[in-house]
Design a protein around this motif. Structure first.
Motif, PDB file in Angstrom:
ATOM      1  N   GLY A  54     151.209  50.644  58.592  1.00  0.00           N
ATOM      2  CA  GLY A  54     149.883  50.650  57.983  1.00  0.00           C
ATOM      3  C   GLY A  54     148.923  49.625  58.560  1.00  0.00           C
ATOM      4  N   MET A  55     149.431  48.675  59.320  1.00  0.00           N
ATOM      5  CA  MET A  55     148.572  47.650  59.935  1.00  0.00           C
ATOM      6  C   MET A  55     148.248  48.109  61.358  1.00  0.00           C
ATOM      7  SD  MET A  55     146.967  44.658  59.945  1.00  0.00           S
ATOM      8  CE  MET A  55     147.357  44.350  58.239  1.00  0.00           C
ATOM      9  N   THR A  56     146.967  48.175  61.668  1.00  0.00           N
ATOM     10  CA  THR A  56     146.541  48.579  63.004  1.00  0.00           C
ATOM     11  C   THR A  56     146.179  47.341  63.823  1.00  0.00           C
ATOM     12  OG1 THR A  56     144.192  48.733  62.436  1.00  0.00           O
ATOM     13  CG2 THR A  56     145.545  50.712  62.044  1.00  0.00           C
ATOM     14  N   PRO A  57     146.149  47.483  65.151  1.00  0.00           N
ATOM     15  CA  PRO A  57     145.704  46.349  65.966  1.00  0.00           C
ATOM     16  C   PRO A  57     144.302  45.874  65.580  1.00  0.00           C
ATOM     17  CG  PRO A  57     146.833  47.920  67.365  1.00  0.00           C
ATOM     18  CD  PRO A  57     146.674  48.577  65.990  1.00  0.00           C
ATOM     19  N   ALA A  58     143.413  46.796  65.229  1.00  0.00           N
ATOM     20  CA  ALA A  58     142.058  46.401  64.825  1.00  0.00           C
ATOM     21  C   ALA A  58     142.090  45.560  63.552  1.00  0.00           C
ATOM     22  CB  ALA A  58     141.187  47.641  64.627  1.00  0.00           C
ATOM     23  N   GLN A  59     142.898  45.971  62.594  1.00  0.00           N
ATOM     24  CA  GLN A  59     143.000  45.210  61.348  1.00  0.00           C
ATOM     25  C   GLN A  59     143.612  43.837  61.609  1.00  0.00           C
ATOM     26  OE1 GLN A  59     145.290  47.897  58.953  1.00  0.00           O
ATOM     27  NE2 GLN A  59     143.533  49.186  58.460  1.00  0.00           N
ATOM     28  N   PHE A  60     144.685  43.808  62.395  1.00  0.00           N
ATOM     29  CA  PHE A  60     145.304  42.527  62.744  1.00  0.00           C
ATOM     30  C   PHE A  60     144.295  41.626  63.435  1.00  0.00           C
ATOM     31  CE2 PHE A  60     147.203  39.981  66.144  1.00  0.00           C
ATOM     32  CZ  PHE A  60     147.847  39.032  65.367  1.00  0.00           C
ATOM     33  N   SER A  61     143.504  42.182  64.343  1.00  0.00           N
ATOM     34  CA  SER A  61     142.528  41.382  65.084  1.00  0.00           C
ATOM     35  C   SER A  61     141.537  40.704  64.154  1.00  0.00           C
ATOM     36  CB  SER A  61     141.773  42.247  66.097  1.00  0.00           C
ATOM     37  OG  SER A  61     142.656  42.687  67.099  1.00  0.00           O
ATOM     38  N   ILE A  62     141.134  41.394  63.104  1.00  0.00           N
ATOM     39  CA  ILE A  62     140.195  40.795  62.151  1.00  0.00           C
ATOM     40  C   ILE A  62     140.865  39.651  61.392  1.00  0.00           C
ATOM     41  CG2 ILE A  62     138.877  41.218  60.030  1.00  0.00           C
ATOM     42  CD1 ILE A  62     138.353  44.076  61.235  1.00  0.00           C
ATOM     43  N   LEU A  63     142.084  39.879  60.917  1.00  0.00           N
ATOM     44  CA  LEU A  63     142.802  38.810  60.228  1.00  0.00           C
ATOM     45  C   LEU A  63     143.013  37.624  61.169  1.00  0.00           C
ATOM     46  CD1 LEU A  63     145.519  40.865  58.289  1.00  0.00           C
ATOM     47  CD2 LEU A  63     143.296  40.043  57.441  1.00  0.00           C
ATOM     48  N   ASN A  64     143.387  37.907  62.394  1.00  0.00           N
ATOM     49  CA  ASN A  64     143.613  36.859  63.380  1.00  0.00           C
ATOM     50  C   ASN A  64     142.323  36.105  63.683  1.00  0.00           C
ATOM     51  OD1 ASN A  64     145.572  35.580  65.160  1.00  0.00           O
ATOM     52  ND2 ASN A  64     144.314  36.422  66.804  1.00  0.00           N
ATOM     53  N   HIS A  65     141.205  36.811  63.720  1.00  0.00           N
ATOM     54  CA  HIS A  65     139.893  36.206  63.969  1.00  0.00           C
ATOM     55  C   HIS A  65     139.609  35.117  62.935  1.00  0.00           C
ATOM     56  CE1 HIS A  65     135.557  36.143  64.954  1.00  0.00           C
ATOM     57  NE2 HIS A  65     135.346  36.197  63.662  1.00  0.00           N
ATOM     58  N   ALA A  77     131.210  42.994  63.315  1.00  0.00           N
ATOM     59  CA  ALA A  77     130.996  44.154  64.198  1.00  0.00           C
ATOM     60  C   ALA A  77     130.510  43.694  65.567  1.00  0.00           C
ATOM     61  CB  ALA A  77     130.009  45.128  63.561  1.00  0.00           C
ATOM     62  N   SER A  78     129.620  42.735  65.572  1.00  0.00           N
ATOM     63  CA  SER A  78     129.112  42.207  66.835  1.00  0.00           C
ATOM     64  C   SER A  78     130.213  41.489  67.604  1.00  0.00           C
ATOM     65  CB  SER A  78     127.946  41.254  66.566  1.00  0.00           C
ATOM     66  OG  SER A  78     127.506  40.658  67.772  1.00  0.00           O
ATOM     67  N   ALA A  79     130.992  40.678  66.919  1.00  0.00           N
ATOM     68  CA  ALA A  79     132.064  39.924  67.578  1.00  0.00           C
ATOM     69  C   ALA A  79     133.093  40.851  68.213  1.00  0.00           C
ATOM     70  CB  ALA A  79     132.747  38.993  66.583  1.00  0.00           C
ATOM     71  N   PHE A  80     133.380  41.979  67.532  1.00  0.00           N
ATOM     72  CA  PHE A  80     134.387  42.911  68.035  1.00  0.00           C
ATOM     73  C   PHE A  80     133.777  44.050  68.848  1.00  0.00           C
ATOM     74  CE2 PHE A  80     136.765  40.687  64.818  1.00  0.00           C
ATOM     75  CZ  PHE A  80     137.997  40.537  65.424  1.00  0.00           C
ATOM     76  N   GLN A  81     132.467  44.029  68.967  1.00  0.00           N
ATOM     77  CA  GLN A  81     131.731  45.022  69.726  1.00  0.00           C
ATOM     78  C   GLN A  81     132.061  46.449  69.292  1.00  0.00           C
ATOM     79  OE1 GLN A  81     132.427  42.954  73.728  1.00  0.00           O
ATOM     80  NE2 GLN A  81     130.281  43.601  73.795  1.00  0.00           N
ATOM     81  N   VAL A  82     131.984  46.653  67.987  1.00  0.00           N
ATOM     82  CA  VAL A  82     132.138  47.985  67.408  1.00  0.00           C
ATOM     83  C   VAL A  82     130.921  48.250  66.530  1.00  0.00           C
ATOM     84  CG1 VAL A  82     134.675  47.899  67.446  1.00  0.00           C
ATOM     85  CG2 VAL A  82     133.449  47.168  65.393  1.00  0.00           C
ATOM     86  N   SER A  83     130.727  49.496  66.174  1.00  0.00           N
ATOM     87  CA  SER A  83     129.586  49.827  65.325  1.00  0.00           C
ATOM     88  C   SER A  83     129.807  49.289  63.917  1.00  0.00           C
ATOM     89  CB  SER A  83     129.387  51.343  65.275  1.00  0.00           C
ATOM     90  OG  SER A  83     130.457  51.943  64.565  1.00  0.00           O
ATOM     91  N   ARG A  84     128.735  49.123  63.177  1.00  0.00           N
ATOM     92  CA  ARG A  84     128.858  48.656  61.799  1.00  0.00           C
ATOM     93  C   ARG A  84     129.660  49.627  60.942  1.00  0.00           C
ATOM     94  NH1 ARG A  84     123.236  45.584  60.197  1.00  0.00           N
ATOM     95  NH2 ARG A  84     123.300  44.097  61.917  1.00  0.00           N
ATOM     96  N   PRO A  85     129.443  50.955  61.080  1.00  0.00           N
ATOM     97  CA  PRO A  85     130.278  51.873  60.289  1.00  0.00           C
ATOM     98  C   PRO A  85     131.771  51.755  60.621  1.00  0.00           C
ATOM     99  CG  PRO A  85     128.322  53.018  61.074  1.00  0.00           C
ATOM    100  CD  PRO A  85     128.351  51.675  61.755  1.00  0.00           C
ATOM    101  N   THR A  86     132.095  51.566  61.892  1.00  0.00           N
ATOM    102  CA  THR A  86     133.502  51.393  62.275  1.00  0.00           C
ATOM    103  C   THR A  86     134.065  50.141  61.623  1.00  0.00           C
ATOM    104  OG1 THR A  86     133.223  52.566  64.363  1.00  0.00           O
ATOM    105  CG2 THR A  86     135.073  51.020  64.238  1.00  0.00           C
ATOM    106  N   MET A  87     133.313  49.045  61.672  1.00  0.00           N
ATOM    107  CA  MET A  87     133.775  47.799  61.050  1.00  0.00           C
ATOM    108  C   MET A  87     133.891  47.974  59.544  1.00  0.00           C
ATOM    109  SD  MET A  87     134.936  44.757  61.263  1.00  0.00           S
ATOM    110  CE  MET A  87     134.750  44.475  63.013  1.00  0.00           C
ATOM    111  N   SER A  88     132.950  48.647  58.934  1.00  0.00           N
ATOM    112  CA  SER A  88     132.994  48.860  57.481  1.00  0.00           C
ATOM    113  C   SER A  88     134.249  49.625  57.073  1.00  0.00           C
ATOM    114  CB  SER A  88     131.750  49.610  57.002  1.00  0.00           C
ATOM    115  OG  SER A  88     130.618  48.795  57.157  1.00  0.00           O
ATOM    116  N   THR A  89     134.613  50.631  57.848  1.00  0.00           N
ATOM    117  CA  THR A  89     135.825  51.405  57.567  1.00  0.00           C
ATOM    118  C   THR A  89     137.069  50.526  57.667  1.00  0.00           C
ATOM    119  OG1 THR A  89     134.795  53.437  58.362  1.00  0.00           O
ATOM    120  CG2 THR A  89     137.201  53.399  58.302  1.00  0.00           C
TER     121      THR A  89
END
Length: 148
Positions: free
Chosen positions: A33-44, A59-71
């Motif tokens: 259930g843990m994705t690399p993207a989710q881990f990256s945020i926790l690690n950040h 979203a800016s730090a990870f260079q993804v769209s705001r909707p992607t970050m919100s999800t």
């Protein structure tokens, strides 16, 4: 349009392939259930000692769209790894903070990543890591400044 410098292209091509291989290995090692993207945020949050951050800045730090970050943040919030609350200084804004459960999950992820990293370390001579670390850090810092 000019063709890219072959050396520059080759370097970034290698980095891209390494990223794909590392992301796959990390995905396999992370808890269900843990994705690399989710881990990256926790690690950040832990790595930078961040107490809280807006979704827009993440979203800016990870260079993804705001909707992607919100999800991604919504999934972390449902799992109890982050808390999202209104920003007291901005009526429309929100603030994200890592929870103790999120910190514990980050630590579990790091522990699970130790085995794949140990395998990599056994396959690659230590001097290469020692040489690459400062060079990659310098490259990351310069590329990070270029995007701002």
């Amino acid at each position: 349009m000019t063709t890219p410098d072959p050396l520059e292209f080759a370097v970034f091509n290698e980095i891209g392939i390494i990223d794909q291989l590392a992301t796959h290995a990390f995905s396999e090692a992370l808890p269900r259930g843990m994705t690399p993207a989710q881990f990256s945020i926790l690690n950040h949050f832990v790595r930078l000692g961040k107490r809280q951050e807006s979704p827009a800045r993440l979203a800016s730090a990870f260079q993804v769209s705001r909707p992607t970050m919100s999800t991604t943040l919504a999934r972390l919030e449902r799992a109890g790894h982050v808390e999202i609350s209104p920003d007291p200084d901005d009526g429309r804004g929100k603030l994200v903070r890592i929870t103790e459960r999120g910190r514990a999950m980050r630590e579990e992820c790091v522990m699970r990543l130790s085995e794949p990293l140990r395998e990599v370390r056994a396959a690659i001579r230590p001097e290469l890591f020692e040489q690459l670390r400062p060079l990659l850090a310098e490259m990351r810092e310069k590329l990070d400044r270029m995007r701002d």
